[in-house]
Design a protein around this motif. Structure first.
Motif, PDB file in Angstrom:
ATOM      1  N   TRP A 115      11.819   0.831  -7.224  1.00 52.42           N
ATOM      2  CA  TRP A 115      10.602   0.153  -6.812  1.00 52.42           C
ATOM      3  C   TRP A 115       9.736  -0.016  -8.062  1.00 52.42           C
ATOM      4  CZ3 TRP A 115      10.124  -1.686  -2.016  1.00 52.42           C
ATOM      5  CH2 TRP A 115      10.739  -1.040  -0.951  1.00 52.42           C
ATOM      6  N   GLU A 116       8.939  -1.097  -8.126  1.00 51.25           N
ATOM      7  CA  GLU A 116       7.982  -1.285  -9.214  1.00 51.25           C
ATOM      8  C   GLU A 116       6.587  -1.241  -8.620  1.00 51.25           C
ATOM      9  OE1 GLU A 116       6.595  -4.529 -12.580  1.00 51.25           O
ATOM     10  OE2 GLU A 116       7.597  -5.212 -10.769  1.00 51.25           O
ATOM     11  N   ALA A 117       5.690  -0.505  -9.259  1.00 52.16           N
ATOM     12  CA  ALA A 117       4.310  -0.394  -8.778  1.00 52.16           C
ATOM     13  C   ALA A 117       3.617  -1.749  -8.853  1.00 52.16           C
ATOM     14  CB  ALA A 117       3.543   0.624  -9.610  1.00 52.16           C
ATOM     15  N   VAL A 118       2.754  -2.011  -7.879  1.00 49.22           N
ATOM     16  CA  VAL A 118       1.930  -3.219  -7.905  1.00 49.22           C
ATOM     17  C   VAL A 118       0.866  -2.987  -8.973  1.00 49.22           C
ATOM     18  CG1 VAL A 118       0.321  -4.652  -6.616  1.00 49.22           C
ATOM     19  CG2 VAL A 118       2.344  -3.722  -5.474  1.00 49.22           C
ATOM     20  N   LEU A 119       0.874  -3.827  -9.994  1.00 51.55           N
ATOM     21  CA  LEU A 119      -0.071  -3.675 -11.103  1.00 51.55           C
ATOM     22  C   LEU A 119      -1.078  -4.814 -11.091  1.00 51.55           C
ATOM     23  CD1 LEU A 119       2.425  -2.626 -13.899  1.00 51.55           C
ATOM     24  CD2 LEU A 119       0.908  -1.152 -12.582  1.00 51.55           C
ATOM     25  N   ASP A 125      -4.003  -7.218  -1.622  1.00 49.45           N
ATOM     26  CA  ASP A 125      -3.751  -8.603  -1.242  1.00 49.45           C
ATOM     27  C   ASP A 125      -4.757  -8.955  -0.148  1.00 49.45           C
ATOM     28  OD1 ASP A 125      -2.822 -11.047  -0.350  1.00 49.45           O
ATOM     29  OD2 ASP A 125      -0.710 -10.443  -0.352  1.00 49.45           O
ATOM     30  N   ALA A 126      -5.485 -10.081  -0.302  1.00 47.46           N
ATOM     31  CA  ALA A 126      -6.507 -10.481   0.664  1.00 47.46           C
ATOM     32  C   ALA A 126      -5.914 -10.659   2.059  1.00 47.46           C
ATOM     33  CB  ALA A 126      -7.183 -11.761   0.202  1.00 47.46           C
ATOM     34  N   MET A 127      -4.672 -11.057   2.139  1.00 41.35           N
ATOM     35  CA  MET A 127      -4.045 -11.297   3.428  1.00 41.35           C
ATOM     36  C   MET A 127      -3.794  -9.988   4.197  1.00 41.35           C
ATOM     37  SD  MET A 127      -0.613 -13.466   3.988  1.00 41.35           S
ATOM     38  CE  MET A 127       0.460 -13.156   5.354  1.00 41.35           C
ATOM     39  N   TYR A 128      -3.441  -8.925   3.474  1.00 44.50           N
ATOM     40  CA  TYR A 128      -3.098  -7.657   4.123  1.00 44.50           C
ATOM     41  C   TYR A 128      -4.223  -6.622   4.088  1.00 44.50           C
ATOM     42  CZ  TYR A 128       1.626  -9.504   3.963  1.00 44.50           C
ATOM     43  OH  TYR A 128       2.734 -10.286   4.120  1.00 44.50           O
ATOM     44  N   GLY A 129      -5.199  -6.774   3.186  1.00 41.21           N
ATOM     45  CA  GLY A 129      -6.302  -5.818   3.085  1.00 41.21           C
ATOM     46  C   GLY A 129      -5.814  -4.438   2.695  1.00 41.21           C
ATOM     47  N   LYS A 130      -6.254  -3.432   3.474  1.00 37.69           N
ATOM     48  CA  LYS A 130      -5.887  -2.055   3.120  1.00 37.69           C
ATOM     49  C   LYS A 130      -4.423  -1.750   3.380  1.00 37.69           C
ATOM     50  CE  LYS A 130      -7.323   0.284   7.394  1.00 37.69           C
ATOM     51  NZ  LYS A 130      -8.189   1.334   7.914  1.00 37.69           N
ATOM     52  N   TRP A 131      -3.718  -2.639   4.075  1.00 41.70           N
ATOM     53  CA  TRP A 131      -2.283  -2.436   4.310  1.00 41.70           C
ATOM     54  C   TRP A 131      -1.431  -3.145   3.260  1.00 41.70           C
ATOM     55  CZ3 TRP A 131      -5.549  -3.142   8.602  1.00 41.70           C
ATOM     56  CH2 TRP A 131      -5.652  -2.013   9.423  1.00 41.70           C
ATOM     57  N   SER A 132      -2.057  -3.519   2.138  1.00 39.21           N
ATOM     58  CA  SER A 132      -1.317  -4.176   1.061  1.00 39.21           C
ATOM     59  C   SER A 132      -0.269  -3.224   0.500  1.00 39.21           C
ATOM     60  CB  SER A 132      -2.258  -4.593  -0.073  1.00 39.21           C
ATOM     61  OG  SER A 132      -3.186  -5.541   0.381  1.00 39.21           O
ATOM     62  N   PRO A 133       0.906  -3.743   0.125  1.00 42.89           N
ATOM     63  CA  PRO A 133       1.943  -2.857  -0.426  1.00 42.89           C
ATOM     64  C   PRO A 133       1.547  -2.322  -1.799  1.00 42.89           C
ATOM     65  CG  PRO A 133       2.626  -5.143  -0.552  1.00 42.89           C
ATOM     66  CD  PRO A 133       1.329  -5.133   0.207  1.00 42.89           C
ATOM     67  N   ASN A 134       1.991  -1.112  -2.099  1.00 36.65           N
ATOM     68  CA  ASN A 134       1.746  -0.494  -3.407  1.00 36.65           C
ATOM     69  C   ASN A 134       2.940  -0.654  -4.346  1.00 36.65           C
ATOM     70  OD1 ASN A 134      -0.797   0.512  -2.679  1.00 36.65           O
ATOM     71  ND2 ASN A 134       0.145   2.266  -1.671  1.00 36.65           N
ATOM     72  N   TRP A 135       4.085  -1.059  -3.783  1.00 38.68           N
ATOM     73  CA  TRP A 135       5.316  -1.167  -4.562  1.00 38.68           C
ATOM     74  C   TRP A 135       6.004  -2.487  -4.241  1.00 38.68           C
ATOM     75  CZ3 TRP A 135       6.234   2.612  -8.070  1.00 38.68           C
ATOM     76  CH2 TRP A 135       5.534   3.802  -7.906  1.00 38.68           C
ATOM     77  N   ASN A 165       7.565  -0.283 -18.010  1.00 36.95           N
ATOM     78  CA  ASN A 165       7.495   1.128 -18.372  1.00 36.95           C
ATOM     79  C   ASN A 165       7.990   1.969 -17.200  1.00 36.95           C
ATOM     80  OD1 ASN A 165       6.592   3.803 -18.909  1.00 36.95           O
ATOM     81  ND2 ASN A 165       5.046   2.977 -20.299  1.00 36.95           N
ATOM     82  N   GLY A 166       8.800   2.982 -17.480  1.00 39.65           N
ATOM     83  CA  GLY A 166       9.358   3.850 -16.447  1.00 39.65           C
ATOM     84  C   GLY A 166       8.298   4.578 -15.643  1.00 39.65           C
ATOM     85  N   GLN A 167       7.102   4.693 -16.197  1.00 37.83           N
ATOM     86  CA  GLN A 167       5.999   5.340 -15.503  1.00 37.83           C
ATOM     87  C   GLN A 167       5.621   4.556 -14.238  1.00 37.83           C
ATOM     88  OE1 GLN A 167       2.706   5.544 -18.207  1.00 37.83           O
ATOM     89  NE2 GLN A 167       1.179   5.603 -16.614  1.00 37.83           N
ATOM     90  N   HIS A 168       5.906   3.251 -14.212  1.00 35.22           N
ATOM     91  CA  HIS A 168       5.545   2.398 -13.080  1.00 35.22           C
ATOM     92  C   HIS A 168       6.728   2.140 -12.146  1.00 35.22           C
ATOM     93  CE1 HIS A 168       1.710   1.820 -14.969  1.00 35.22           C
ATOM     94  NE2 HIS A 168       2.288   1.375 -16.058  1.00 35.22           N
ATOM     95  N   LEU A 169       7.765   2.937 -12.280  1.00 32.96           N
ATOM     96  CA  LEU A 169       8.947   2.772 -11.436  1.00 32.96           C
ATOM     97  C   LEU A 169       9.200   4.053 -10.641  1.00 32.96           C
ATOM     98  CD1 LEU A 169      11.409   1.169 -14.013  1.00 32.96           C
ATOM     99  CD2 LEU A 169      10.014  -0.017 -12.313  1.00 32.96           C
ATOM    100  N   LYS A 170       9.838   3.889  -9.492  1.00 29.15           N
ATOM    101  CA  LYS A 170      10.334   5.056  -8.761  1.00 29.15           C
ATOM    102  C   LYS A 170      11.652   4.680  -8.107  1.00 29.15           C
ATOM    103  CE  LYS A 170       7.937   4.660  -4.301  1.00 29.15           C
ATOM    104  NZ  LYS A 170       7.052   5.346  -3.354  1.00 29.15           N
TER     105      LYS A 170
END
Length: 181
Positions: A115-119, A125-135, A165-170
């Motif tokens: 997974w890659e972090a949302v940077l 995302d305005a469409m999803y609000g607080k349910w926006s994906p983090n990855w 960067n591997g720091q932003h991956l899981k």
């Protein structure tokens, strides 16, 4: 050291506390000896503590004591600085050990799904609000680079133009609902 040897030659020694403002000459000498102030006219600091034959007995003793005190102060200051440096090094090593206990290095190999972090982090995302994906993802590791960087590709084979960067991956673990791609 020299001051103590000199003091041992006397039967009785009396120390009087004098405010710095009332003893500007000694304060000036001490500052010059410690390197805090430059010596006026480029004179050698040790000239101020030199015993000369023209001096009275009291002046000779004061001059010798001043020279010994200044020498001791410089030696003590050097020792204190070295001791402080060692303590700083010890504390840095201690902090590094404590930090490194908590750090778990991530290592990915070619072909791993990630997974890659949302940077930038915390972006919504305005469409999803607080349910926006983090990855985002999953993506496949295409190439491993130096410095914990990875080139990724989509599962369809489209390669990313820049390294991540591997720091932003899981690591991605397929669930039972995925078809196991």
């Amino acid at each position: 050291m020299q001051c103590r040897e000199l003091m041992a030659q006397f039967r009785y020694i009396n120390f009087n506390w004098i405010l710095r403002s009332q003893n500007t000459e000694a304060n000036h000498l001490a500052q010059m000896a410690s390197g805090y102030k430059d010596v006026a006219g480029g004179a050698d600091v040790q000239d101020f503590g030199r015993v000369t034959p023209q001096m009275s007995g009291t002046s000779r003793v004061k001059s010798a004591l001043t020279r010994a005190l200044m020498s001791d102060s410089i030696e003590d200051l050097t020792e204190l600085r070295l001791w402080s440096l060692e303590k700083i090094k010890e504390n840095k090593a201690k902090v590094a050990r404590a930090y490194n206990k908590k750090v778990r290095p991530k290592e990915f190999h070619v072909g791993d799904l990630v997974w890659e972090a949302v940077l930038p982090l915390g972006t919504k995302d305005a469409m999803y609000g607080k349910w926006s994906p983090n990855w985002h993802g999953p993506y496949r590791v295409d190439q491993v680079l130096k410095g914990n960087a990875y080139m990724l590709e989509e599962l369809s084979g489209v390669k990313f133009p820049v390294a991540v960067n591997g720091q932003h991956l899981k690591k991605y673990f397929p669930s039972m609902w995925d078809d196991g791609q």
